[in-house]
Design an enzyme around this catalytic site. Structure first.
Site, PDB file in Angstrom:
ATOM      1  N   THR A 185       0.844  -1.243  -0.177  1.00 45.31           N
ATOM      2  CA  THR A 185       0.129  -0.049   0.096  1.00 45.31           C
ATOM      3  C   THR A 185       0.858   1.204  -0.094  1.00 45.31           C
ATOM      4  O   THR A 185       2.212   1.171   0.206  1.00 45.31           O
ATOM      5  CB  THR A 185      -0.851   0.090   1.190  1.00 45.31           C
ATOM      6  OG1 THR A 185      -0.203   0.187   2.403  1.00 45.31           O
ATOM      7  CG2 THR A 185      -1.711  -1.071   1.386  1.00 45.31           C
ATOM      8  N   GLU A 330      -5.289  -3.686  -1.660  1.00 44.12           N
ATOM      9  CA  GLU A 330      -5.835  -5.068  -1.235  1.00 44.12           C
ATOM     10  C   GLU A 330      -6.865  -5.754  -1.919  1.00 44.12           C
ATOM     11  O   GLU A 330      -7.255  -6.799  -1.978  1.00 44.12           O
ATOM     12  CB  GLU A 330      -6.274  -4.624   0.262  1.00 44.12           C
ATOM     13  CG  GLU A 330      -5.587  -4.229   1.350  1.00 44.12           C
ATOM     14  CD  GLU A 330      -5.212  -2.678   1.375  1.00 44.12           C
ATOM     15  OE1 GLU A 330      -5.287  -2.179   0.374  1.00 44.12           O
ATOM     16  OE2 GLU A 330      -4.784  -2.369   2.370  1.00 44.12           O
ATOM     17  N   LYS A 439     -15.233  15.058  12.687  1.00 47.05           N
ATOM     18  CA  LYS A 439     -16.175  14.908  13.679  1.00 47.05           C
ATOM     19  C   LYS A 439     -16.248  16.207  14.264  1.00 47.05           C
ATOM     20  O   LYS A 439     -15.571  16.611  15.204  1.00 47.05           O
ATOM     21  CB  LYS A 439     -16.009  13.645  14.620  1.00 47.05           C
ATOM     22  CG  LYS A 439     -16.823  12.424  14.202  1.00 47.05           C
ATOM     23  CD  LYS A 439     -16.864  11.487  15.397  1.00 47.05           C
ATOM     24  CE  LYS A 439     -18.028  10.519  15.046  1.00 47.05           C
ATOM     25  NZ  LYS A 439     -17.597   9.233  15.849  1.00 47.05           N
ATOM     26  N   TRP A 444     -20.749  14.170  11.517  1.00 41.42           N
ATOM     27  CA  TRP A 444     -19.741  13.906  10.505  1.00 41.42           C
ATOM     28  C   TRP A 444     -19.850  15.064   9.533  1.00 41.42           C
ATOM     29  O   TRP A 444     -20.742  15.660   9.146  1.00 41.42           O
ATOM     30  CB  TRP A 444     -20.113  12.770  10.015  1.00 41.42           C
ATOM     31  CG  TRP A 444     -19.577  11.751  10.803  1.00 41.42           C
ATOM     32  CD1 TRP A 444     -19.212  11.389  12.010  1.00 41.42           C
ATOM     33  CD2 TRP A 444     -19.653  10.334  10.412  1.00 41.42           C
ATOM     34  NE1 TRP A 444     -18.903  10.411  12.210  1.00 41.42           N
ATOM     35  CE2 TRP A 444     -19.207   9.593  11.234  1.00 41.42           C
ATOM     36  CE3 TRP A 444     -19.708   9.424   9.109  1.00 41.42           C
ATOM     37  CZ2 TRP A 444     -18.904   8.015  11.102  1.00 41.42           C
ATOM     38  CZ3 TRP A 444     -19.609   8.407   8.831  1.00 41.42           C
ATOM     39  CH2 TRP A 444     -19.088   7.386   9.978  1.00 41.42           C
TER      40      TRP A 444
HETATM   41  P1  ADP Z   1      -3.292   4.033   0.158  1.00 37.91           P
HETATM   42  O1  ADP Z   1      -4.246   3.403   1.239  1.00 37.91           O
HETATM   43  O2  ADP Z   1      -1.873   3.740   0.734  1.00 37.91           O
HETATM   44  O3  ADP Z   1      -3.490   5.217  -0.326  1.00 37.91           O
HETATM   45  P2  ADP Z   1      -3.992   2.586  -1.884  1.00 37.91           P
HETATM   46  O4  ADP Z   1      -3.724   2.824  -3.644  1.00 37.91           O
HETATM   47  O5  ADP Z   1      -4.559   0.988  -2.052  1.00 37.91           O
HETATM   48  O6  ADP Z   1      -3.128   2.721  -0.938  1.00 37.91           O
HETATM   49  O7  ADP Z   1      -5.408   3.383  -1.515  1.00 37.91           O
HETATM   50  C1  ADP Z   1      -6.922   2.672  -1.480  1.00 37.91           C
HETATM   51  C2  ADP Z   1      -7.749   3.730  -0.891  1.00 37.91           C
HETATM   52  O8  ADP Z   1      -7.884   4.674  -2.137  1.00 37.91           O
HETATM   53  C3  ADP Z   1      -9.206   3.575  -0.738  1.00 37.91           C
HETATM   54  O9  ADP Z   1      -9.361   2.695   0.618  1.00 37.91           O
HETATM   55  C4  ADP Z   1      -9.701   4.685  -0.595  1.00 37.91           C
HETATM   56  O10 ADP Z   1      -9.910   5.545   0.415  1.00 37.91           O
HETATM   57  C5  ADP Z   1      -9.275   5.549  -1.674  1.00 37.91           C
HETATM   58  N1  ADP Z   1      -9.857   5.581  -3.139  1.00 37.91           N
HETATM   59  C6  ADP Z   1      -9.618   4.712  -4.129  1.00 37.91           C
HETATM   60  N2  ADP Z   1     -10.403   5.020  -5.118  1.00 37.91           N
HETATM   61  C7  ADP Z   1     -11.303   6.053  -4.911  1.00 37.91           C
HETATM   62  C8  ADP Z   1     -12.481   6.986  -5.352  1.00 37.91           C
HETATM   63  N3  ADP Z   1     -12.667   6.562  -6.471  1.00 37.91           N
HETATM   64  N4  ADP Z   1     -12.991   7.512  -4.490  1.00 37.91           N
HETATM   65  C9  ADP Z   1     -12.514   8.047  -3.176  1.00 37.91           C
HETATM   66  N5  ADP Z   1     -11.549   7.190  -2.693  1.00 37.91           N
HETATM   67  C10 ADP Z   1     -10.817   6.323  -3.311  1.00 37.91           C
END
Ligand code: ADP
Length: 545
Positions: A185, A330, A439, A444
Site C-alpha cells: 500500500t 488490497e 467529527k 460528521w
Molecule cells: P493507500 O491506502 O496507501 O492510499 P491505495 O492506493 O491502496 O493505497 O488506496 C486505496 C484507498 O484509496 C481506498 O481505500 C480509498 O480510501 C481511496 N480511493 C480509491 N479510489 C477512490 C475513489 N474513487 N474515491 C475515493 N477514494 C478512493
C-alpha cells in the site's frame, strides 16, 4: 453431481503464451519525449524466453522476489510478463517513496533481484547498500559499468544479459493459487503493508477489467497506462491488455501535462487510466493550450475521489467520457466502476456516474455501522465498507503485526477503512476514509463532498479539506486551496459559495491559500502532511469569524 468440464490453471504463464501467439500483433509503445519505441506482443514473447533464461542463470527460482524500480515502459512490461510466468514473484517498487520506506519494503519482501531504470540509477545507488537481500541489479536503459554497487551485488546490463540467452524457455505449469506478484500500500494512512496476489486472483481480476462493466478493452483499443506499474500493478492494465489484445501506450518518465499531451497527439489513445490529480493537470494545460483529445473513447479515474466539475469539464469541453472507479491495493485495484444503469437519465444519471460505482461480480460487500453491526444498503445509511472475494486479500504479507491484522480483517472480510453508503442496486458512494472523516460536535462532515463543492468554484484549481483539533467542537474542517492563476477569490467568497449547499455549522473557518497541495507517492492529497503542517504552525491560514 460433478460437471463434465475439464480443468486448467488460471496462470500467467498461460497468459503470456496466449498474448504472444494469439495477440502477436498487439503492441507496447514507449514515449521517448519526442518519438516512440514499439514492440509487438509476439516480440515480447520471444524476449520473455530470453529474460527467463537470464533470470534462471542468475539463480532465480520458484517464488524468489524479483523487483522493479522503473517507469512504465516496454522493458518493464517484459519483466511483468516474464517473472510471474516463470514461477517467481514480481514486485514493482514505488520509485517515489522515501529511502526509509523503500528499505523497509524491499527488506520485508526480501527482494533478490532488482531491475533499475538508468534514469533512476543514482537514486537506487543511494539505498542499495542498505538492501541486504538484493544480489543482482539489472540496469535497463543505462550504463551498468558506471553503476556503483556494494560488494556481493552483481550489476548487469539488461540488453547484454538478454543477448547472450537462447529465446526458448519452457515456462512451467503453475499452481493457480501460488504467489505471482506483490504490492505494498502507498502508506497514505500508516506503514506500507504487503499484499501477495496469486495467478488466479490476477487472472480473474484482469478478466473483469477487460469487460465493458469495467474498462471494456478490445483489440481495437490503444490504452495509455498513466497510472504507474508500481501502483497496484497499473490497475492490472498490463495483464488486461495481454488478455484482450489491446495495445499499450507507456509514457515512461514523461508524466507532465505537456509531454503527455504530445504523446497523446502522436499516438491517439482510445483509453487511458490515471488518478484525478493527473486529469486536473491535463485540464489546466488544455484550458490554455487547446487540443482535440476526443479520440479518447473512455478514461478511467480512481485511487481518490474524482471532482464532479473535472469530470464535466472533460465531457463537455473535450468530449471525453470519464468513468469513476474505486479500489485498493488490497482489492487488486478494481472493486467498483461507475457505469450507470440503463434507466438512468438527466441528474439521476450524473449521480450514478459520480458515485464510486457498482460492485464487480465476485466482490461481496457489506457496510458495518457502530457496534460492528451491518447497516442496510438503502442508499442512505452510512457504514464502513467491508469486502471479500477471490481478488481481495485475506491477510497481509507476513511478518506483519498482529494488531494490523486484527484491525484490518473481520472474520474473512477486509475492512477497507472507507466510509460510505450503498444503494439497493449495488452502487457505492464514499464520504471519506474513516481516518479523514471530520467529527465536529459529534456530527460528521464529509471531506470528499466539501472538497468537491469547493473545487466547483471557478477560481479553484485544487482544494483539500482535513480535520484539525478544536477546543469547543473537538474537530473542525480546515481547507487548503490552490487558486487558478490570476483568479481573484478570497476565503469569504469561497465560504459564501459553500453556504449555498452546506449548513452554517459545517462551514470552515480556517482557510489556507497554498501554491500546491502536498501529494502522496501515487498522487493523492496527503492529508497526513497537511495535518502535520497545521500542528507545527507551518501552514499559514486565515481564520474567519
Ligand atoms: P493507500 O491506502 O496507501 O492510499 P491505495 O492506493 O491502496 O493505497 O488506496 C486505496 C484507498 O484509496 C481506498 O481505500 C480509498 O480510501 C481511496 N480511493 C480509491 N479510489 C477512490 C475513489 N474513487 N474515491 C475515493 N477514494 C478512493
Amino acid at each position: 453431481m460433478l460437471s463434465t468440464m475439464q480443468d486448467g490453471p488460471l496462470s500467467l504463464a498461460n497468459l503470456l503464451r496466449y498474448a504472444a501467439s494469439v495477440h502477436a500483433d498487439a503492441t507496447v509503445t514507449t514515449w521517448t519525449g519526442s518519438t516512440t519505441r514499439r514492440r509487438t506482443f509476439g516480440e515480447l514473447g520471444a524476449r520473455a524466453g530470453k529474460l527467463a533464461n537470464a533470470l534462471r542463470g542468475l539463480g532465480v527460482g520458484a517464488f524468489d522476489r524479483v523487483a522493479t524500480f522503473m517507469w512504465n515502459n516496454t522493458q518493464h512490461m517484459e519483466v511483468y510478463a516474464t517473472v510471474p510466468a516463470m514461477g517467481a514473484v514480481l514486485h514493482a517498487l514505488n520509485i517515489r517513496l522515501s529511502s526509509e520506506q523503500l528499505v523497509f519494503i524491499a527488506h520485508h519482501a526480501e527482494d533478490r533481484v532488482v531491475f533499475v531504470d538508468g534514469s533512476l540509477a543514482s537514486a537506487f545507488e543511494g539505498v542499495l547498500p542498505r538492501l541486504r537481500t538484493v544480489r543482482h541489479v539489472i540496469l535497463v536503459n543505462g550504463d551498468a559499468a558506471g553503476f556503483r554497487a556494494p560488494r556481493g551485488v552483481e550489476v548487469h546490463s539488461y540488453e547484454a544479459l538478454l543477448e547472450a540467452q537462447p529465446g526458448v524457455y519452457d515456462f512451467p505449469v503453475l499452481d493457480e493459487r501460488s504467489a505471482a506478484a506483490m504490492c505494498y500500500t502507498s502508506g497514505t494512512t500508516g506503514d506500507p503493508k504487503g499484499v501477495v496476489y496469486s495467478h488466479r486472483s490476477l487472472f480473474l481480476h484482469a478478466m473483469h477489467v477487460t469487460t465493458p462493466a469495467a474498462m471494456g478493452l478490445s483489440t481495437s483499443d490503444r490504452c495509455l497506462a498513466i497510472v504507474p506499474m508500481f501502483h497496484v500493478n497499473a490497475w492490472s492494465l498490463p495483464f488486461a491488455c495481454m488478455l484482450s489484445g489491446a495495445s499499450l501506450l507507456m509514457p515512461d518518465r514523461f508524466l507532465q501535462p505537456e509531454p503527455l499531451l504530445a504523446m497523446m497527439e502522436a499516438e491517439r489513445p482510445t483509453h487511458a487510466a490515471a488518478v484525478p490529480t493527473i486529469w486536473t493537470g491535463l485540464a489546466g494545460r488544455l484550458a490554455t493550450h487547446p487540443q482535440d483529445i476526443s479520440y479518447l473513447r473512455e478514461v478511467v479515474v480512481g485511487g481518490a475521489a474524482m471532482p464532479p466539475t473535472l469530470m464535466k469539464t472533460f465531457e463537455e469541453h473535450h468530449r471525453v467520457k470519464v468513468v469513476h472507479g474505486w479500489g485498493m491495493t488490497e482489492t487488486s485495484s478494481v472493486g467498483t466502476v461507475a457505469h450507470p444503469p440503463a434507466h438512468a437519465t438527466g441528474e439521476d444519471l450524473w449521480r450514478y456516474r459520480m458515485s464510486q460505482g457498482r460492485f464487480a461480480p465476485l466482490v461481496e460487500f457489506r457496510l458495518m455501522g457502530d457496534n460492528n453491526a451491518p447497516v442496510p444498503n438503502d442508499g442512505e445509511s452510512l457504514g464502513e465498507l467491508e469486502v471479500s472475494g477471490p481478488w481481495i486479500t485475506g491477510s497481509y504479507y507476513s511478518p506483519s503485526h498482529e494488531a494490523i491484522e486484527a484491525d484490518s480483517f473481520d472474520e474473512g472480510w477486509l475492512r477497507t477503512g472507507d466510509v460510505g453508503r450503498i444503494s439497493p442496486d449495488g452502487f457505492l458512494t464514499l464520504v471519506d476514509r474513516a481516518k479523514d472523516v471530520i467529527k465536529s460536535g459529534g456530527e460528521w462532515i464529509s471531506s470528499i463532498d466539501m472538497e468537491n463543492d469547493i473545487m466547483a468554484h471557478p477560481a479553484v484549481a485544487e482544494a483539500a479539506v482535513f480535520g484539525v483539533p478544536d477546543e469547543r467542537w473537538d474537530e473542525r474542517p480546515c481547507v487548503a486551496v490552490v487558486l487558478r492563476t490570476g483568479e481573484p477569490a478570497d476565503a469569504t467568497a469561497l465560504r459564501e459559495h459553500l453556504a449555498e449547499s452546506w449548513a452554517k455549522w459545517q462551514l470552515p473557518e480556517r482557510w489556507a491559500f497554498v501554491a500546491e497541495i502536498p501529494k502522496t507517492s501515487v498522487g493523492k492529497f496527503d492529508k497526513k502532511v497537511l495535518r502535520r503542517q497545521y500542528a507545527d504552525r507551518r501552514l499559514a491560514f486565515i481564520h474567519l469569524d
